[in-house]
Design an enzyme around this catalytic site. Structure first.
Site, PDB file in Angstrom:
ATOM      1  N   GLY A  64      14.074 -41.669  14.840  1.00 20.29           N
ATOM      2  CA  GLY A  64      14.967 -41.762  15.984  1.00 20.29           C
ATOM      3  C   GLY A  64      15.031 -43.197  16.462  1.00 20.29           C
ATOM      4  O   GLY A  64      14.141 -44.008  16.179  1.00 20.29           O
ATOM      5  N   GLN A  69      16.173 -49.769  22.542  1.00 19.32           N
ATOM      6  CA  GLN A  69      15.309 -50.356  21.521  1.00 19.32           C
ATOM      7  C   GLN A  69      16.003 -51.458  20.732  1.00 19.32           C
ATOM      8  O   GLN A  69      15.342 -52.219  20.017  1.00 19.32           O
ATOM      9  CB  GLN A  69      14.793 -49.282  20.573  1.00 19.32           C
ATOM     10  CG  GLN A  69      13.839 -48.293  21.238  1.00 19.32           C
ATOM     11  CD  GLN A  69      13.314 -47.281  20.262  1.00 19.32           C
ATOM     12  OE1 GLN A  69      13.960 -46.273  19.978  1.00 19.32           O
ATOM     13  NE2 GLN A  69      12.153 -47.559  19.704  1.00 19.32           N
ATOM     14  N   CYS A 122       5.843 -45.321  17.847  1.00 21.42           N
ATOM     15  CA  CYS A 122       7.125 -45.784  18.367  1.00 21.42           C
ATOM     16  C   CYS A 122       7.473 -47.109  17.714  1.00 21.42           C
ATOM     17  O   CYS A 122       6.604 -47.989  17.587  1.00 21.42           O
ATOM     18  CB  CYS A 122       7.052 -45.948  19.880  1.00 21.42           C
ATOM     19  SG  CYS A 122       8.584 -46.510  20.646  1.00 21.42           S
ATOM     20  N   LEU A 123       8.718 -47.263  17.325  1.00 24.37           N
ATOM     21  CA  LEU A 123       9.157 -48.509  16.695  1.00 24.37           C
ATOM     22  C   LEU A 123       9.054 -49.692  17.649  1.00 24.37           C
ATOM     23  O   LEU A 123       8.967 -50.834  17.201  1.00 24.37           O
ATOM     24  CB  LEU A 123      10.606 -48.364  16.209  1.00 24.37           C
ATOM     25  CG  LEU A 123      10.847 -47.288  15.137  1.00 24.37           C
ATOM     26  CD1 LEU A 123      12.338 -47.224  14.800  1.00 24.37           C
ATOM     27  CD2 LEU A 123      10.019 -47.559  13.896  1.00 24.37           C
ATOM     28  N   HIS A 164      11.145 -37.683  22.920  1.00 25.10           N
ATOM     29  CA  HIS A 164      10.768 -39.089  22.770  1.00 25.10           C
ATOM     30  C   HIS A 164      11.979 -40.003  22.957  1.00 25.10           C
ATOM     31  O   HIS A 164      11.917 -40.986  23.714  1.00 25.10           O
ATOM     32  CB  HIS A 164      10.156 -39.282  21.383  1.00 25.10           C
ATOM     33  CG  HIS A 164       9.658 -40.668  21.106  1.00 25.10           C
ATOM     34  ND1 HIS A 164       8.335 -40.972  20.896  1.00 25.10           N
ATOM     35  CD2 HIS A 164      10.313 -41.859  20.979  1.00 25.10           C
ATOM     36  CE1 HIS A 164       8.184 -42.270  20.675  1.00 25.10           C
ATOM     37  NE2 HIS A 164       9.387 -42.828  20.709  1.00 25.10           N
ATOM     38  N   GLU A 165      13.078 -39.685  22.286  1.00 29.34           N
ATOM     39  CA  GLU A 165      14.250 -40.562  22.356  1.00 29.34           C
ATOM     40  C   GLU A 165      14.946 -40.489  23.710  1.00 29.34           C
ATOM     41  O   GLU A 165      15.404 -41.509  24.240  1.00 29.34           O
ATOM     42  CB  GLU A 165      15.233 -40.222  21.228  1.00 29.34           C
ATOM     43  CG  GLU A 165      14.675 -40.400  19.831  1.00 29.34           C
ATOM     44  CD  GLU A 165      14.068 -41.769  19.572  1.00 29.34           C
ATOM     45  OE1 GLU A 165      14.547 -42.761  20.164  1.00 29.34           O
ATOM     46  OE2 GLU A 165      13.099 -41.849  18.813  1.00 29.34           O
ATOM     47  N   HIS A 168      13.193 -42.590  26.246  1.00 31.46           N
ATOM     48  CA  HIS A 168      13.554 -44.013  26.156  1.00 31.46           C
ATOM     49  C   HIS A 168      14.719 -44.338  27.086  1.00 31.46           C
ATOM     50  O   HIS A 168      14.774 -45.435  27.671  1.00 31.46           O
ATOM     51  CB  HIS A 168      13.965 -44.373  24.721  1.00 31.46           C
ATOM     52  CG  HIS A 168      12.846 -44.853  23.856  1.00 31.46           C
ATOM     53  ND1 HIS A 168      12.058 -45.935  24.175  1.00 31.46           N
ATOM     54  CD2 HIS A 168      12.388 -44.403  22.662  1.00 31.46           C
ATOM     55  CE1 HIS A 168      11.159 -46.133  23.225  1.00 31.46           C
ATOM     56  NE2 HIS A 168      11.328 -45.216  22.293  1.00 31.46           N
TER      57      HIS A 168
END
Length: 215
Positions: A64, A69, A122-123, A164-165, A168
Site C-alpha cells: 500500500g 508518503q 511501513c515504507l 494502515h493506509e 496515513h
C-alpha cells in the site's frame, strides 16, 4: 492548499522518471490530516498520479502507499497484495491476494469486535517493524478512481492494509498504535520473529498482544 499550488506540486512530482521518492518519518506531511480530493485534480493528472503511486508501491516493494508518503496532502491511497506467503501464514493472518485498488477519500469503522496483533512495517519507517493490534474486520467507505462508491467489508490482512493506509491520511503512523516493546529491526523480524504469530516475540520481549484472541 490552493488548487493551483496542489497542481504545481503534483506536476513537479510527476516531472521525474521512475518511482517517486518516499517521504520518511519526521516529515510534517506525514503528521497532518489530508484534504479530500473533491475534484481538485483533473482526470489526466489523477490518472498519472495513480500510475506513479502504483509504480512506486511495487518498486519499494509494499502492499500500500498513501499520498502523504510521496509528499502530497491528499486523501488518496493505493493498495495491492500478491500475498506470496506460506499456507500457514495465509491461514493464521488471513492474508489473501488483493488486486490493485485505488481509495479516494476513504474512511473505515470496525465490523465486529475481533482484534488481531501482528508485526507491521511501513515504507516511511524503513528498516523497522512492530506489533500492532488492529480490528480483524472493517467496513471501508471510499470512492474508486472513476468516482464510483466503495462500501465493502475487509477481513484479515486486507483489513490491516486498509487501516494502515487510511491512518496515513489522518496523520497517523503505525508506530502510534504499536506496542513499542516489540519494536524490532527488519533483520530481527525476518530472523527471530518470523513465526506466523508474534506470540514468541511477546514472551521474549515482554509485551502484551493487545487482543483477546491471542493472535
Amino acid at each position: 492548499m490552493p488548487s493551483s499550488s496542489l497542481t504545481d506540486l503534483v506536476d513537479e512530482l510527476l516531472a521525474g522518471s521512475g518511482p517517486l521518492p518516499i517521504v520518511s518519518a519526521g516529515a510534517p506531511v506525514l503528521r497532518r490530516p489530508t484534504e479530500p480530493l473533491d475534484g481538485r485534480l483533473d482526470g489526466r493528472r489523477l490518472d498519472r498520479l495513480i500510475e506513479a503511486m502504483r509504480e512506486t508501491m511495487r518498486a519499494a516493494p509494499g502492499v500500500g502507499l498513501a499520498a502523504p508518503q510521496v509528499g502530497l496532502p491528499l486523501r488518496l491511497a493505493v493498495i495491492e497484495d500478491a500475498a506470496e506467503v506460506s499456507e500457514e501464514i495465509r491461514q493464521v493472518r488471513g492474508r489473501v491476494p488483493q488486486p490493485f485498488r485505488v481509495l479516494i477519500d476513504p474512511s473505515y469503522e470496525p465490523a465486529g469486535s475481533g482484534r488481531a496483533a501482528f508485526f507491521e512495517g511501513c515504507l516511511s519507517v524503513p528498516g523497522w517493524g512492530a506489533v500492532v493490534a488492529r480490528h480483524e474486520s472493517v467496513r471501508l467507505r471510499a470512492l474508486d478512481e472513476r468516482g464510483r462508491t466503495v462500501d465493502e467489508v475487509f477481513t484479515g490482512w486486507p483489513a490491516r492494509i486498509v487501516q494502515h493506509e487510511t491512518d496515513h491520511l489522518d496523520g497517523v503512523l503505525y508506530l502510534d498504535r504499536a506496542e513499542l516493546r516489540s519494536l524490532s529491526s527488519r533483520e530481527a523480524v525476518s530472523g527471530l520473529w518470523a513465526q506466523p504469530t508474534p506470540a514468541a516475540a511477546a514472551e521474549a520481549l515482554g509485551f502484551e498482544l493487545g487482543t483477546d484472541s491471542g493472535a
